[in-house]
Write a protein that holds these residues in place. Structure first.
Motif, mmCIF file in Angstrom:
data_model
loop_
_atom_site.group_PDB
_atom_site.id
_atom_site.type_symbol
_atom_site.label_atom_id
_atom_site.label_comp_id
_atom_site.label_asym_id
_atom_site.label_seq_id
_atom_site.Cartn_x
_atom_site.Cartn_y
_atom_site.Cartn_z
ATOM 1 N N LEU A 121 -33.076 36.001 13.746
ATOM 2 C CA LEU A 121 -34.594 36.640 13.669
ATOM 3 C C LEU A 121 -34.816 36.012 12.400
ATOM 4 O O LEU A 121 -34.112 36.558 11.408
ATOM 5 C CB LEU A 121 -34.694 38.460 13.652
ATOM 6 C CG LEU A 121 -34.426 38.464 14.892
ATOM 7 C CD1 LEU A 121 -32.877 40.004 14.581
ATOM 8 C CD2 LEU A 121 -35.489 40.073 15.911
ATOM 9 N N ALA A 122 -36.249 35.748 12.148
ATOM 10 C CA ALA A 122 -36.526 35.110 10.594
ATOM 11 C C ALA A 122 -36.976 36.749 9.602
ATOM 12 O O ALA A 122 -37.269 37.515 10.685
ATOM 13 C CB ALA A 122 -37.675 34.739 10.945
ATOM 14 N N LYS A 123 -36.945 36.876 9.052
ATOM 15 C CA LYS A 123 -37.419 38.203 7.708
ATOM 16 C C LYS A 123 -38.840 38.781 8.439
ATOM 17 O O LYS A 123 -39.137 39.955 8.179
ATOM 18 C CB LYS A 123 -37.905 37.882 6.507
ATOM 19 C CG LYS A 123 -39.056 37.536 6.003
ATOM 20 C CD LYS A 123 -38.900 36.936 4.552
ATOM 21 C CE LYS A 123 -40.124 36.052 4.321
ATOM 22 N NZ LYS A 123 -40.183 36.020 3.049
ATOM 23 N N ASP A 124 -39.793 38.168 8.815
ATOM 24 C CA ASP A 124 -40.750 39.014 9.803
ATOM 25 C C ASP A 124 -40.156 39.692 10.964
ATOM 26 O O ASP A 124 -41.147 39.394 11.603
ATOM 27 C CB ASP A 124 -41.859 37.739 9.994
ATOM 28 C CG ASP A 124 -41.779 36.472 10.456
ATOM 29 O OD1 ASP A 124 -41.014 36.346 11.308
ATOM 30 O OD2 ASP A 124 -42.707 36.374 11.042
ATOM 31 N N GLY A 125 -39.029 39.181 11.574
ATOM 32 C CA GLY A 125 -38.608 40.298 12.762
ATOM 33 C C GLY A 125 -39.065 39.104 14.139
ATOM 34 O O GLY A 125 -38.167 39.158 15.668
ATOM 35 N N LYS A 126 -39.253 37.839 14.022
ATOM 36 C CA LYS A 126 -39.595 36.585 14.839
ATOM 37 C C LYS A 126 -38.166 36.286 15.438
ATOM 38 O O LYS A 126 -37.686 35.513 14.397
ATOM 39 C CB LYS A 126 -39.836 35.429 14.562
ATOM 40 C CG LYS A 126 -40.608 34.512 15.358
ATOM 41 C CD LYS A 126 -41.825 33.289 14.330
ATOM 42 C CE LYS A 126 -41.838 32.728 16.065
ATOM 43 N NZ LYS A 126 -42.805 31.786 15.734
ATOM 44 N N ARG A 127 -37.998 36.208 16.452
ATOM 45 C CA ARG A 127 -36.458 35.732 17.149
ATOM 46 C C ARG A 127 -36.565 33.713 16.922
ATOM 47 O O ARG A 127 -37.322 33.821 17.237
ATOM 48 C CB ARG A 127 -36.558 36.236 18.855
ATOM 49 C CG ARG A 127 -35.181 35.495 19.450
ATOM 50 C CD ARG A 127 -35.283 35.870 20.611
ATOM 51 N NE ARG A 127 -34.276 34.834 20.821
ATOM 52 C CZ ARG A 127 -34.359 35.266 22.826
ATOM 53 N NH1 ARG A 127 -34.565 36.421 22.922
ATOM 54 N NH2 ARG A 127 -33.082 34.190 23.249
ATOM 55 N N LEU A 128 -35.521 33.843 16.329
ATOM 56 C CA LEU A 128 -35.153 32.014 16.313
ATOM 57 C C LEU A 128 -34.396 32.275 17.456
ATOM 58 O O LEU A 128 -34.169 30.965 18.044
ATOM 59 C CB LEU A 128 -34.446 31.948 14.633
ATOM 60 C CG LEU A 128 -35.283 32.626 13.428
ATOM 61 C CD1 LEU A 128 -34.813 32.743 12.005
ATOM 62 C CD2 LEU A 128 -36.103 31.575 13.462
ATOM 63 N N LEU A 129 -33.339 32.681 17.834
ATOM 64 C CA LEU A 129 -31.113 32.474 18.629
ATOM 65 C C LEU A 129 -31.218 33.143 18.924
ATOM 66 O O LEU A 129 -31.200 34.858 18.069
ATOM 67 C CB LEU A 129 -30.930 30.535 17.861
ATOM 68 C CG LEU A 129 -29.188 31.306 18.182
ATOM 69 C CD1 LEU A 129 -30.107 30.442 19.645
ATOM 70 C CD2 LEU A 129 -28.839 30.300 17.681
ATOM 71 N N ALA A 130 -30.746 33.896 20.140
ATOM 72 C CA ALA A 130 -29.703 34.350 20.504
ATOM 73 C C ALA A 130 -28.538 34.303 20.714
ATOM 74 O O ALA A 130 -28.724 33.454 21.628
ATOM 75 C CB ALA A 130 -30.486 35.762 21.556
ATOM 76 N N GLU A 131 -27.717 34.326 20.789
ATOM 77 C CA GLU A 131 -26.612 34.774 21.983
ATOM 78 C C GLU A 131 -26.557 35.166 23.153
ATOM 79 O O GLU A 131 -27.250 35.601 23.646
ATOM 80 C CB GLU A 131 -24.792 35.012 21.107
ATOM 81 C CG GLU A 131 -24.648 34.162 19.830
ATOM 82 C CD GLU A 131 -23.149 34.775 19.021
ATOM 83 O OE1 GLU A 131 -22.748 34.061 18.640
ATOM 84 O OE2 GLU A 131 -23.620 36.689 19.863
ATOM 85 N N SER A 132 -25.741 34.463 24.338
ATOM 86 C CA SER A 132 -26.032 35.158 25.724
ATOM 87 C C SER A 132 -25.746 36.881 25.114
ATOM 88 O O SER A 132 -24.633 37.657 25.034
ATOM 89 C CB SER A 132 -25.216 34.654 26.347
ATOM 90 O OG SER A 132 -25.032 34.915 27.948
ATOM 91 N N PRO A 133 -26.786 37.899 25.509
ATOM 92 C CA PRO A 133 -26.615 39.178 26.049
ATOM 93 C C PRO A 133 -25.219 39.952 26.799
ATOM 94 O O PRO A 133 -24.911 40.916 26.683
ATOM 95 C CB PRO A 133 -27.645 39.174 26.531
ATOM 96 C CG PRO A 133 -28.263 38.778 27.131
ATOM 97 C CD PRO A 133 -27.789 37.189 26.712
ATOM 98 N N SER A 134 -24.979 38.760 28.228
ATOM 99 C CA SER A 134 -23.798 39.447 28.209
ATOM 100 C C SER A 134 -23.016 39.263 28.639
ATOM 101 O O SER A 134 -21.800 39.501 28.590
ATOM 102 C CB SER A 134 -24.742 39.220 30.388
ATOM 103 O OG SER A 134 -24.766 37.810 30.754
ATOM 104 N N LEU A 135 -23.061 37.367 27.774
ATOM 105 C CA LEU A 135 -21.381 36.978 28.124
ATOM 106 C C LEU A 135 -21.490 35.784 26.508
ATOM 107 O O LEU A 135 -21.669 34.800 27.063
ATOM 108 C CB LEU A 135 -21.108 36.387 28.888
ATOM 109 C CG LEU A 135 -19.840 35.722 28.856
ATOM 110 C CD1 LEU A 135 -18.613 36.934 29.081
ATOM 111 C CD2 LEU A 135 -19.492 35.452 30.278
#
Length: 841
Positions: A121-135
């Motif tokens: 996430l950027a410092k303001d909390g905005k999501r940039l990228l996420a790995e797959s939450p399940s696998l």
């Protein structure tokens, strides 16, 4: 004496297909053991059972991730990234019930305690990228085998790619294990992805696509992704790979690694992401000025008389030229890749090169990673031959011997200026008639070519040959002299190769309009990776159609076909705006006079494009300095400059050349089809003008508002080119070679509508004195409100620098729809002596 040389390949069998540490069928994720975290100096170490997962801040905007399913961390030993001393990065480490949280001044990274999934996430909390939450990741253990090649049973196969040695495998034995690793991410809706190198498919936005990453004549794979969300990913792995954004398993698959190893790099501008990439992998070397002129080649010039006659004809006809190229087969018969001229046809090669120099041109020579004759015997005796007659570029002693005993002794000492490191893959499994049946099956080709690369190079380093080969040329030439900058035009490219003076070309392409259309996004995606220098064979390599799947050009009559002449001109117009402008190919010669006589439209268009390339030199060379000094990208996808305009994300036939020019190639015939069939249609094409800027037609000086599509003229003598409002462009005079007329007047053309700034860079052009500070810069600024042009004080100096510079300054009108040139205001002359000066309108 029979020699056996040992290598590593992937075992066809796979040991332990269990996905380590991951949720398996029927298991509830809530019952899994949680990751435990421990703060470290640069980040944190997370463990669960045998798994280890490490996060380290390289800088406030760069995060390094490493993962092993079991055992200790073990480098992939790619040499993609240079050794570095990590800066001390201030960060906070905390946790709650569900997450570990690490936060620098620019980034926040969360780790899910249950699944081990990272979210960036950027410092303001905005999501940039996420790995797959399940696998987020999985691993399968694979065997590594030692393979013995029996050279006594080698066979030579003649192919379109030269005489290739088919190695005989004598023995195999398992000597260790590695991991087939898969990393999974969740891309956001509307997010566009770019990079991964130059590939045949011609994709721009990679979302929803599958791409196989291996080295091949027509593929230059680079494990770097760039996102329209303002971040990049670099995978530090040397194996073949698969990127897949298609169901059912969206993934990035690394076929053989010791550990999962990647970097998350945050901009938010993509130029900043490129800067992070080059901080990790090395800076781009400043190419000599002549590399940005015009390069003439064909397959092939056969003797010194022909070389001399070509250069002489360029000069006598006042056609600019900087480099003439000697392609393959200058060596003795049956000695494929031998680094020595055949005295029968080249009795005095030093004299040949000297004559080229006397005509103020440079000499580029093709060299191969193959060894032949005495080279094979001598390097083989030291264990420096991999197999298939390819030398061991991974061994620094072999690299030194390859250079010192052969390249330098027999070639560089003659005065050769630049290298064409051909066939640097160095093996293609499908470059023959036998592969016609799988030509349109990307997965089958990946499997076939990966097997060959794994066998010869080893699965952990299947993509790494060209990186090490280029390293040897660069490092060893620099030990000989600092008076010639290293120029290496090479066919295979990988992450980090940019630091070794390399230009990459897209391989032995075929002459069809459909293929040409695919070249453009292919090149843009290569240059989007942070490796900035890519080019083409203008006119395509294969022109005719033959039996092989890759030799399928549409123009059997070649330069006698008006259809091919038009095709050639359009591809050369595209090449004018690439980092390197060069003409090359087989079947038919490519010199300008092959396409008509002076006064004919195709010939005149070719000459006008070459002349334009030389007029652009003050701009192009200054942008090259930006590439080296400020981590810029010369030829760039539109997303680099217009990230807020999602309409540009998948535009495949428009791009920026430096900060000012938007180039719009013509990718379909407008005058003639193949066999000279005339076409009756408008000579125009549609152009999208990105938002948040005004635009000027380069050819007419008409201005337009951004955010609209216009119909632009596209006659045979030019393609549509637009200039971004708020640009200052230095143009030079026409010249016959790049170093001619160093004190000639410079035209400064100002395109108003916004404030503008441009720094003109100068140095001696072809040595490494610039690394010692021997260069000069002049920054020119335009204040749009006050209508004042400021030329700043010149900073620095270099031997031979002209003390005075004549500037002709032109201001373009912003009156939309005005007649071409009607409102151009010209300040006719300004003599600049290095002191700051202002000009007001």
């Amino acid at each position: 004496m029979q020699r056996k040389i040992l290598f590593y390949i992937l075992s066809l069998s796979i040991v332990s297909l269990q996905a380590y540490g991951q949720k398996v069928a029927g298991q509830n994720s809530s019952t899994q053991k949680l990751f435990r975290g421990k703060k470290e100096t640069t980040g944190a170490l997370f463990t669960r059972n045998a798994e280890q997962l490490r996060l380290a801040f390289v800088s406030p905007k760069i995060v390094h991730i490493q993962y092993v399913p079991q055992g200790d961390f073990k480098s992939n030993k790619t040499d993609i990234c240079l050794p570095r001393k990590n800066e001390k990065v201030a960060f906070a480490f905390s946790q709650n019930t569900n997450f570990f949280i690490l936060q620098s001044s620019a980034l926040m990274v969360r780790l899910n305690k249950i699944t081990g999934s990272f979210t960036y996430l950027a410092k303001d909390g905005k999501r940039l990228l996420a790995e797959s939450p399940s696998l987020p990741r999985s691993a399968e253990q694979i065997n590594i085998e030692k393979v013995g090649f029996d050279d006594s049973k080698n066979k030579v196969e003649k192919t379109a790619n030269g005489d290739l040695v088919i190695a005989h495998v004598g023995s195999k034995s398992i000597i260790g294990t590695a991991w087939k690793m898969i990393s999974r991410f969740e891309w956001q809706s509307g997010e566009a992805l770019f990079g991964l190198g130059s590939h045949e498919e011609g994709d721009m936005n990679l979302r929803g696509k599958t791409q196989y990453l291996y080295q091949h004549n027509l593929k230059k794979s680079v494990p770097v992704l760039m996102s329209s969300k303002g971040y990049g990913l670099l995978f530090d792995a040397g194996s073949t790979m698969v990127f897949c954004d298609e169901a059912p398993d969206k993934k990035i698959q690394l076929d053989a690694v010791n550990q999962l190893d990647y970097y998350f790099m945050y901009g938010p501008d993509l130029d900043q992401v490129v800067g992070h990439y080059r901080n990790l992998t090395g800076k781009v070397q400043l190419a000599p000025r002549y590399a940005f002129g015009y390069i003439q080649s064909k397959e092939r010039y056969t003797n010194p008389k022909e070389i001399d006659s070509i250069v002489t004809r360029f000069r006598s006809n006042s056609i600019p030229l900087d480099v003439i190229v000697q392609d393959w087969n200058y060596w003795g018969n049956g000695l494929w890749g031998h680094k020595k001229f055949d005295e029968k046809f080249y009795p005095n090669p030093k004299e040949m090169v000297t004559k080229v120099h006397q005509k103020n041109a440079r000499f580029m020579l093709s060299i191969w990673p193959n060894v032949a004759g005495n080279e094979s015997v001598e390097m083989g005796a030291k264990g420096f031959v991999l197999g298939r007659s390819v030398y061991d570029a991974f061994n620094p002693l072999a690299r030194k011997m390859y250079w010192k005993d052969y390249v330098n002794k027999n070639l560089f000492s003659l005065g050769v200026d630049a290298w064409w490191c051909d066939s640097s893959e160095p093996v293609d499994g499908d470059w023959n008639d036998k592969a016609n049946s799988i030509a349109n099956n990307p997965r089958a080709r990946y499997e076939l070519n990966s097997a060959g690369l794994n066998e010869l190079l080893g699965p952990l380093r299947a993509n790494l040959f060209s990186l090490n080969h280029s390293r040897g040329i660069y490092e060893n030439q620099r030990l000989v002299t600092g008076q010639k900058r290293v120029v290496n035009l090479t066919r295979s490219g990988f992450a980090g190769i940019h630091r070794y003076g390399t230009f990459i070309w897209n391989g032995d392409t075929k002459a069809t309009w459909a293929d040409f259309a695919r070249w453009i996004p292919s090149g843009l995606n290569y240059m989007a990776t942070g490796n900035p220098y890519w080019t083409i064979d203008a006119g395509a390599f294969f022109v005719k159609s033959k039996s092989q799947w890759f030799w399928k050009g549409d123009f059997n009559k070649g330069t006698q076909d008006a259809g091919y002449r038009e095709f050639y001109v359009r591809t050369l117009q595209f090449a004018t705006w690439l980092p390197m402008m060069r003409s090359h190919g087989t079947d038919f010669a490519r010199e300008p006079w092959q396409f008509g006589d002076p006064g004919s439209p195709f010939y005149d268009s070719i000459i006008s494009q070459i002349n334009l390339r030389y007029r652009l030199l003050p701009y192009t060379y200054s942008v090259a300095a930006m590439v080296s000094n400020a981590d810029y990208t010369m030829t760039r996808p539109l997303v680099f400059d217009f990230m807020k305009d999602n309409l540009v994300f998948d535009i495949k036939d428009q791009f920026m050349f430096g900060p000012s020019f938007m180039v719009c190639p013509v990718i379909s015939p407008m005058y003639f089809e193949a066999n000279g069939r005339e076409i009756n249609q408008a000579k125009t094409r549609k152009v999208y003008l990105p938002k948040h800027s005004a635009w000027f037609d380069f050819w007419t000086d008409l201005s337009y508002k951004g955010g609209q599509t216009v119909v632009s003229d596209a006659p045979i003598d030019h393609i549509p080119v637009f200039v971004k409002a708020g640009s200052i462009i230095p143009f030079g005079v026409s010249r016959q070679y790049s170093d001619e007329k160093p004190d000639a007047p410079v035209e400064l053309k100002v395109y108003p509508g916004e404030d503008a700034s441009f720094t003109i860079y100068q140095d001696e052009g072809d040595n490494y004195n610039y690394e010692k500070g021997q260069s000069a810069t002049t920054t020119v600024k335009w204040d749009d409100k006050s209508r004042i042009l400021s030329i700043g004080e010149r900073k620095g100096s270099f031997p031979g620098m002209p003390e005075k510079q004549e500037y002709k300054i032109m201001l373009v009108s912003t009156n939309e729809g005005a007649r071409p040139g009607k409102n151009l205001i010209t300040f006719k002359k300004l003599i600049y002596t290095g002191e700051s000066v202002k000009v007001k309108w």
